[in-house]
Structure formats: C-alpha cells, structure tokens
Design a protein around this motif. Structure first.
Motif, PDB file in Angstrom:
ATOM      1  N   GLN A  64      36.416  35.371  32.049  1.00 53.78           N
ATOM      2  CA  GLN A  64      35.225  35.051  31.266  1.00 53.78           C
ATOM      3  C   GLN A  64      33.999  35.807  31.758  1.00 53.78           C
ATOM      4  OE1 GLN A  64      34.592  30.928  29.748  1.00 53.78           O
ATOM      5  NE2 GLN A  64      36.208  30.367  31.191  1.00 53.78           N
ATOM      6  N   LEU A  65      34.041  36.260  33.000  1.00 54.80           N
ATOM      7  CA  LEU A  65      32.880  36.899  33.608  1.00 54.80           C
ATOM      8  C   LEU A  65      32.938  38.423  33.606  1.00 54.80           C
ATOM      9  CD1 LEU A  65      32.471  34.529  36.700  1.00 54.80           C
ATOM     10  CD2 LEU A  65      31.023  34.584  34.659  1.00 54.80           C
ATOM     11  N   SER A  66      34.136  38.996  33.462  1.00 58.32           N
ATOM     12  CA  SER A  66      34.260  40.444  33.619  1.00 58.32           C
ATOM     13  C   SER A  66      35.325  41.022  32.694  1.00 58.32           C
ATOM     14  CB  SER A  66      34.608  40.788  35.075  1.00 58.32           C
ATOM     15  OG  SER A  66      34.965  42.147  35.202  1.00 58.32           O
ATOM     16  N   ALA A  67      34.901  41.892  31.785  1.00 57.05           N
ATOM     17  CA  ALA A  67      35.851  42.572  30.897  1.00 57.05           C
ATOM     18  C   ALA A  67      36.736  43.533  31.690  1.00 57.05           C
ATOM     19  CB  ALA A  67      35.094  43.333  29.811  1.00 57.05           C
ATOM     20  N   ILE A  68      36.203  44.101  32.761  1.00 57.46           N
ATOM     21  CA  ILE A  68      36.985  45.017  33.599  1.00 57.46           C
ATOM     22  C   ILE A  68      38.122  44.254  34.266  1.00 57.46           C
ATOM     23  CG2 ILE A  68      36.909  46.492  35.647  1.00 57.46           C
ATOM     24  CD1 ILE A  68      34.027  47.177  34.915  1.00 57.46           C
ATOM     25  N   TYR A  69      37.825  43.035  34.716  1.00 56.85           N
ATOM     26  CA  TYR A  69      38.871  42.223  35.349  1.00 56.85           C
ATOM     27  C   TYR A  69      39.983  41.921  34.347  1.00 56.85           C
ATOM     28  CZ  TYR A  69      41.085  38.665  38.243  1.00 56.85           C
ATOM     29  OH  TYR A  69      42.002  37.958  38.996  1.00 56.85           O
TER      30      TYR A  69
END
Length: 360
Positions: A142-147
């Motif tokens: 939810q916090l990082s598209a890269i993750y």
C-alpha cells in the motif's frame, strides 16, 4: 483520508446497499450472520483488490447472480477518488480508478490506505511466520509501487525455480534453466529485504511507546526484522544451497522465509509469551501501523475494526478508542452496550438486518 460512500450490488448477501459513513467513528451493529463483516470486506477489497478472507472471487458474488459490483468513493485531502470493482463468476475481476480501467491489480495499491483489524489478527504474534510476512507485505504494497513490482517478480521467480527443482529429476536439461531464475531471485529479492528492514525498524520505533502506554509502563517491547538471508550474501547462499534445494525440491533460502521477532523485556513472546502479552503486542502493532501510514503518506488511513472490542479488556478498549479519535473508523459489533457503558464516541450508527442497512 476518508470514505464518502460505499455501494455494493450483489455482493455477498447484499442485493444493493449504499453506505455514507461519517468521517469519524462509525458503528455497524446487528446480530451475527446479518452481513456486518461483508461491508468491511467490500472496503478492504476496493483498497487492496483482495479479500481479508480466504476464497475465490466468485464466492463473494450473491447466490444466483452472475456478477457483483463495488463502488468506493474516498477523499484524499481535497481530492476525490472513485474505485470500481467488478467481480465475475468466470474470468478475472475488473478494476477501474476514476472510471479508467487498470491493467494490473497492483496499480490499485496506495489509492486507498486501509488498516484492517479482526479477532484473527490478535493471534498474529503467535501464528506461523507466513502470517507476519503477509502483514508486512500488505502494508508495504500500500505504501510503495516499487515494492509491489519487486514482490510480484520475486514470487514468480520462486514458483518457477521450485517447479524446475521438482522436474530436474525427470528432465536433466532443465538444469540449464536454473541460473536465469536464480538471477531473478537475487535481483528482486535484495530490494525486498532492504525495504522490509527499513519498515520493521520504523515500525519498532512507533510500537514501543504505544505498547508501554498500553501496559502502564510495565513492559518494553522490541520488534526486529529476522531475514532468512542478508542482501549482500543472498547470491552466495543461493548457490551454496543448490544441492540441498534439489533434494528438497524447493527454494530453501530467501525473503520468502523471513520472519518478524517480538520480544517483551527480552523474552520471545511468539513462543513464550502469555495470551495477554501476545494480544497487547498485536494491538500495539496495528496502532503503530496507523501512525506509520500517516508518517509515510501524510494521510490517515481508514481503520476497519471487525468485532475486535469484544475481544479486548476494558483498559485496552479505552486505549484503542482514545488512539483513533482522528481516524475514520468503521467498527462492527453485535450491540452498543460497550459504547454506552464506556461513553465511547459514536458519530454515526448503522444497523444491519439480513442484508439491509438502516441509519439509527
């Protein structure tokens, strides 16, 4: 961040329902098996493309209907967002943000930040490591598209390598395909390890004062990341475990085997903590999750509490309600006794009866 409206058509036991929650504390009350949790599930699904329950998409479609629709309208500051979910009995779900279809469900992450807390989460500390990895992954997604991208590619590489390891005994020529997938494992696994370490370290700083307050200063908690392998040694460990992996038919090292440690006053409460300690740690973790989302995004997440108050004692109930005064919260419960007795704030009350919702 707050929900302006939720509409469901042919979702679970609802033919049609529209909910317009208050930006503050919302109570969803009713007898068991009336559909209270289904409303929270719809919100969580709109925010993550997944149900918090196990099962397939078609199980969420109302009996006898070919498809279901969910529409969630939220405000992020002054900006409105609309999410549409289309569930089908056959085929993959359709998702649109602002009326524009998205190609991958991962593109949905971060539009709405949701923290879900159910009685099952109270066992997060004592459950198997996979449950804690899922907690970590869902928040980071939810916090990082890269993750999200790294996690998708890493999981695919693990599945492909495991399939090859199982088949090598029958097809020796598959051996030559292993290095390509091992390169993918290292490429996408290393940033996962780094992101998880940073996340857990930040979470630990937020959990400690919350837990201290919950226990009246009697206990000190430490949350630590326990990687199965470090970033810099991943490639070497993967190479060294090759023979063992071939015998086992599975990949035995990598972030898919990570864990998160919880110690209270130096004692590992995953294995040696009392039920009370484990539940307090789980509550502290969820409250810290709210703070972390706000710190990372500048937005307060939407909090979904599914019949949690009945599982907590009076002091933990009080602390929980005090901690969410500035967070839009939807709470399911079978009655309002606890709210009346403890004078908990309630901004809006919905009553659910057999798939219909009325404002009280």
């Amino acid at each position: 961040m707050w929900i302006r409206s939720l509409e469901c058509r042919n979702f679970r036991n609802y033919e049609y329902v529209k909910l317009e929650p208050d930006p503050g504390i919302n109570i969803i009350t009713g007898e068991n098996a009336q559909g209270k949790t289904n409303l929270l599930e719809a919100i969580y699904l709109a925010g993550t493309a997944k149900s918090h329950r196990a099962g397939r998409d078609r199980e969420m479609i109302r009996f006898g209907e070919p498809e279901a629709h969910i529409r969630l309208e939220v405000m992020r500051g002054e900006s409105p967002y609309r999410i549409d979910i289309h569930l089908k009995r056959s085929g993959s779900k359709g998702i649109a943000v602002g009326g524009i279809p998205i190609r991958r469900t991962s593109e949905l992450y971060g539009v709405v930040n949701v923290v879900f807390f159910s009685p099952e989460d109270l066992s997060l500390i004592k459950d198997a490591p996979a449950k804690r990895r899922t907690f970590c992954d869902m928040e980071l997604c939810q916090l990082s598209a890269i993750y999200v991208d790294n996690l998708i590619h890493y999981n695919k590489a693990v599945m492909q390598r495991n399939a090859l390891l199982k088949d090598i005994g029958f097809r020796k020529d598959y051996e030559a395909m292993l290095p390509a997938w091992e390169e993918q494992l290292v490429r996408y696994g290393k940033p996962l390890i780094a992101a998880r370490r940073e996340f857990v370290e930040e979470l630990s700083q937020l959990v400690e004062p919350i837990h201290r307050k919950l226990t009246g200063g009697r206990e000190t908690i430490a949350v630590t990341y326990e990687p199965n392998v470090g970033e810099n040694e991943f490639a070497d460990r993967l190479f060294m475990s090759g023979e063992n992996d071939r015998r086992a038919g599975t990949t035995t090292c990598g972030p898919h085997r990570d864990d998160i440690g919880f110690t209270v006053d130096g004692i590992d409460i995953r294995h040696y903590g009392s039920q009370g300690q484990q539940r307090t740690a789980a509550l502290s973790l969820k409250l810290a999750e709210i703070d972390l989302v706000h710190r990372r995004t500048g937005q307060t997440p939407i909090l979904l509490l599914d019949d949690v108050l009945s599982e907590l004692d009076a002091s933990r109930q009080n602390h929980l309600m005090e901690s969410i005064s500035d967070v839009q919260t939807l709470i399911t419960c079978t009655g309002l006794d606890e709210f009346v007795k403890n004078r908990f704030p309630t901004d809006k009350v919905f009553e659910v009866t057999a798939g219909t919702v009325a404002v009280r």
